[in-house]
Design a protein around this motif. Structure first.
Motif, PDB file in Angstrom:
ATOM      1  N   THR A 108      -0.058   7.404  -3.377  1.00 10.30           N
ATOM      2  CA  THR A 108      -0.964   8.350  -2.685  1.00 10.30           C
ATOM      3  C   THR A 108      -2.289   8.521  -3.430  1.00 10.30           C
ATOM      4  O   THR A 108      -2.576   9.592  -3.970  1.00 10.30           O
ATOM      5  N   PRO A 109      -3.092   7.458  -3.509  1.00  6.23           N
ATOM      6  CA  PRO A 109      -4.352   7.511  -4.246  1.00  6.23           C
ATOM      7  C   PRO A 109      -5.226   8.714  -3.852  1.00  6.23           C
ATOM      8  O   PRO A 109      -5.339   9.041  -2.680  1.00  6.23           O
ATOM      9  N   GLU A 166       1.847  -1.450  -4.679  1.00  2.00           N
ATOM     10  CA  GLU A 166       0.565  -0.726  -4.690  1.00  2.00           C
ATOM     11  C   GLU A 166      -0.351  -1.271  -5.785  1.00  2.00           C
ATOM     12  O   GLU A 166       0.082  -1.491  -6.915  1.00  2.00           O
ATOM     13  N   TYR A 167      -1.617  -1.470  -5.447  1.00  6.20           N
ATOM     14  CA  TYR A 167      -2.592  -2.024  -6.400  1.00  6.20           C
ATOM     15  C   TYR A 167      -2.869  -1.054  -7.555  1.00  6.20           C
ATOM     16  O   TYR A 167      -2.994  -1.472  -8.710  1.00  6.20           O
ATOM     17  N   GLY A 221       0.820  -1.207   0.000  1.00  4.57           N
ATOM     18  CA  GLY A 221       0.000   0.000   0.000  1.00  4.57           C
ATOM     19  C   GLY A 221       0.851   1.252   0.000  1.00  4.57           C
ATOM     20  O   GLY A 221       1.674   1.456   0.887  1.00  4.57           O
ATOM     21  N   ALA A 222       0.661   2.107  -1.009  1.00  3.19           N
ATOM     22  CA  ALA A 222       1.456   3.332  -1.147  1.00  3.19           C
ATOM     23  C   ALA A 222       0.674   4.550  -0.693  1.00  3.19           C
ATOM     24  O   ALA A 222       0.668   5.587  -1.345  1.00  3.19           O
ATOM     25  N   GLY A 223       0.000   4.408   0.450  1.00  2.93           N
ATOM     26  CA  GLY A 223      -0.711   5.534   1.040  1.00  2.93           C
ATOM     27  C   GLY A 223       0.162   6.252   2.051  1.00  2.93           C
ATOM     28  O   GLY A 223       1.366   6.012   2.151  1.00  2.93           O
ATOM     29  N   SER A 264      -0.235  -1.704   4.942  1.00  2.00           N
ATOM     30  CA  SER A 264      -0.800  -0.361   5.113  1.00  2.00           C
ATOM     31  C   SER A 264      -1.827  -0.111   4.009  1.00  2.00           C
ATOM     32  O   SER A 264      -1.675   0.770   3.175  1.00  2.00           O
ATOM     33  N   THR A 265      -2.863  -0.938   4.037  1.00  9.10           N
ATOM     34  CA  THR A 265      -3.902  -0.898   3.002  1.00  9.10           C
ATOM     35  C   THR A 265      -5.147  -0.160   3.484  1.00  9.10           C
ATOM     36  O   THR A 265      -6.251  -0.443   3.042  1.00  9.10           O
TER      37      THR A 265
END
Length: 462
Positions: A205-206, A199-200, A176-178, A266-267
């Motif tokens: 940073t969606p 990251e999906y 997760g790239a948040g 970190s999803t």
């Protein structure tokens, strides 16, 4: 049986702020908290401890990369991980004890234990039942995981486990790239860990401005973080000391694996409402498991309110704080209000990233005519002097009225700079209003003025 005007369940940023504001407005107030300390996730295992580690690891980065350039020469510091964790813990304790002091100062009762609502107007804590004219649910959120990923908080961890690892790992995979994943990934990268982010989606940073996403990823890659985007994690196979992450690339459905000493999941986060008894009480919920509230944060059950991560909206401590104050004022008969269009978001990496209002993509989707004023920190004298010239300030304004619609900052102290723009937006200011406001020289804030000037005739230093 004790009786209160208000009982707040949860002492995180939303809960404790709500409690203090209620007490200030003359309401007899209690706050339920099952942890040994006040402050919720944010102060205990979230915002505050992560910022301590970000600060400490950034000082290491400065010593390793910039001190010699400034004539500060000597042996580079070594990392005493145990002492760094002690510093982190001391930071937590200073803040949580501060909240305890504020409760005593404002005569707020701390009901120690986990709370439930057996019926409207009553809160049960342990074996005791307390009466309350109003109840505020401020129970926050918990980390969400993925199918096929089992959390043990040792090898496969959430942010909670990542803040107390027994040693600095050699390899870490972040799923997760948040915000949380990138902040903690930055900490461990600076400490020497090889960090790989999966990251999906096709961007980090969606939901952020696309130009910010691209620039931010380039800067993090330069710092040593590697990224695999457009990848769906299939599972994590963990032993006592290692883990193997399997993922599929969405573009071609090919399967890949990567090894790590620690996997940080970190999803995202989900509302934490277990044990409150909301089903039996008949409280309406959203499809995403959030407490459903109306315009004044009241649920469908009279006298029961909800705020913060437990309801819809961005899961941000300051959003919860604003709602906490607004609910307190509403209960006290005042006009509680939150402007959801002006809630800033910040990522505390280096450089920091901050945003408020609308992105260019949202404005285009809405068919709104706008103009964008942009200024690079390369043109800012203070940033250049401090080895902090990466990034930019971008202000979006209405094409006809010049009213500020949003702003996006990648750069030094972005989390502080964004608030000048927040205040401007609260007052309905135009970009020209910012451009005509004198800014001290030399400061990072001049970049904000230059971006505002760029919405008009153009910046001076670019």
């Amino acid at each position: 049986m004790s009786s209160y005007d208000v009982i707040i369940i949860g002492s995180g940023p939303g809960g404790y702020v709500c409690a203090i504001r209620c007490a200030q407005l003359g309401l007899k107030t209690a706050c339920v908290e099952g942890r040994e300390t006040l402050g919720g996730t944010c102060l205990n295992v979230g915002c505050i401890p992560s910022k301590a580690l970000l600060h400490a690891s950034h000082q290491l980065h400065e010593a390793e990369h910039n001190f010699a350039k400034m004539g500060l020469k000597g042996k580079s510091p070594s990392v005493d991980w145990k002492q760094m964790l002690t510093y982190k813990q001391e930071t937590i304790e200073a803040n949580t004890k501060g909240i305890e002091f504020l409760f005593k100062k404002n005569k707020i009762d701390w009901l120690k234990g986990w709370g439930s609502i057996p019926e409207a107007g009553k809160v049960k804590v342990g074996d005791e039942v307390h009466e309350a004219k109003n109840i505020v649910i401020a129970t926050g959120s918990e980390a969400a995981s993925l199918p096929g990923v089992e959390i043990d908080e040792k090898v496969v961890v959430t942010s909670t486990g990542a803040l107390e690892l027994p040693k600095v790992p050699k390899k870490m995979v972040v799923i997760g790239a948040g915000v949380i994943g990138l902040e903690l990934g930055s900490v461990y990268t600076r400490l020497g860990t090889e960090v790989h982010v999966i990251e999906y989606l096709d961007a980090i940073t969606p939901g952020m401005d696309a130009e910010v996403q691209r620039t931010f990823q380039k800067l993090l890659t330069k710092q040593g973080i590697s990224f695999t985007l457009g990848a769906a994690v299939q599972g994590v196979e963990a032993t006592k000391t290692k883990a193997k992450v399997t993922y599929k690339l969405r573009k071609d459905d090919s399967e890949h694996t990567v090894d790590a000493d620690v996997v940080l999941v970190s999803t995202g986060r989900k509302p934490y409402t277990d044990g409150l008894g909301l089903d039996a009480l008949g409280v309406a919920m959203t499809d995403r498991g959030q407490v459903k509230v109306g315009d004044h944060w009241q649920t469908n059950v009279n006298g029961v309110y909800a705020i913060g991560d437990a309801i819809e909206g961005p899961m941000l401590a300051h959003k919860a704080e604003d709602e906490g104050m607004a609910v307190a004022e509403t209960i006290a008969g005042q006009k509680g209000h939150v402007n959801y269009g002006v809630i800033p978001g910040v990522i505390y990496t280096h450089p920091e990233v901050a945003n408020v209002g609308m992105t260019e993509e949202q404005l285009k989707e809405a068919g709104r005519a706008y103009k964008a004023g942009k200024f690079s920190f390369m043109g800012n004298a203070r940033a250049k002097a401090n080895f902090a010239a990466d990034g930019f300030v971008k202000i979006l304004a209405d094409k006809e009225t010049d009213r500020i619609l949003g702003a996006h900052v990648v750069g030094p102290m972005a989390g502080d700079l964004i608030h000048e723009i927040c205040v401007a937006m609260e007052f309905g200011a135009a970009a020209e209003d910012l451009a005509r406001t004198c800014h001290a020289h030399p400061t990072y804030s001049e970049a904000v003025r230059e971006a505002a000037l760029a919405c008009g005739d153009g910046p001076i230093h670019s």
